[in-house]
Design an enzyme around this catalytic site. Sequence first.
Site, short mmCIF file in Angstrom:
data_model
loop_
_atom_site.label_atom_id
_atom_site.label_comp_id
_atom_site.label_asym_id
_atom_site.label_seq_id
_atom_site.Cartn_x
_atom_site.Cartn_y
_atom_site.Cartn_z
N LYS A 83 36.96 34.80 34.15
CA LYS A 83 36.14 34.88 35.37
C LYS A 83 35.04 33.82 35.28
O LYS A 83 34.30 33.78 34.28
CB LYS A 83 35.53 36.29 35.43
CG LYS A 83 35.52 36.90 36.79
CD LYS A 83 35.13 38.36 36.71
CE LYS A 83 34.65 38.85 38.04
NZ LYS A 83 34.13 40.21 37.95
O1 G3P Z 1 33.11 42.84 40.01
C1 G3P Z 1 31.78 42.73 40.37
C2 G3P Z 1 31.41 43.30 41.68
O2 G3P Z 1 32.32 44.23 42.10
C3 G3P Z 1 29.97 43.72 41.74
O3 G3P Z 1 29.72 44.82 42.58
O4 G3P Z 1 28.30 46.63 43.45
O5 G3P Z 1 27.37 45.04 41.73
O6 G3P Z 1 27.79 44.29 44.06
P1 G3P Z 1 28.21 45.21 42.98
#
Ligand code: G3P
Length: 216
Positions: A83
């Site tokens: 990633k």
């Molecule tokens: O994979 C990372 C992503 O899903 C982050 O999610 O909820 O931290 O914006 P969030």
Amino acid sequence: MDIYVDSANLNEICQAKELGLADGVTTNPSLIAKENGKFEEILKGICHEVSGPVHAEVLSLDAEGIVKEGKELAKIADNIVIKIPMIHDGLKAVRKLDAEGIKTNVTLIFSAGQAILAAKAGATYVCPFLGRLDDIGHDGLELLSTIRTIFINNPDLRCQIIAASTRTPAHIVELSSMGVDILTVPSKLLTQLEKHPLTDSGIEQFCKDAEKFKNL
Ligand code: G3P
């Protein structure tokens, strides 16, 4: 449609796996930081449980460093995907890793233009963040739909979409209707999807009624 678990927590991943909800796993530095143990050991543990792609994020921000780190991470297991943040040097690194047959995911995508550049660089996956766009008053689902249309209309861009930063059951339903390739879902949201108050009250009523004939 594949569903990934957006978590670095082995219990959460195993619980999702039991329900067929761990076609893969996405992690990021913030998710890994919530766990105890060394970065590599955490990833090894996840790769041992999940046969699908396990996405591990690099910390370097220069092309040379990203390539070096990516190659090291790729040694952890055959199913590791590297990633890489959506930056200029990240795209350069994607090209190099792709040329060596290492799969990459360009993350922190917030515009269709970024998704096009990542796909042209040779990314295997792009990760648009829905919830974080919604947070600043934009429409995350609209971005997903636009990127999906671009990829469908340009099949030479052989890149899959992972809808990330999913926050609500409505996100999951809309993305599934849209036919997005992959959804990555936090374990809390998987639980929310399971629940409905009418299911609970229906079970309660059935159990109550069954008392009348159970012991006859
Ligand atoms: O994979 C990372 C992503 O899903 C982050 O999610 O909820 O931290 O914006 P969030």
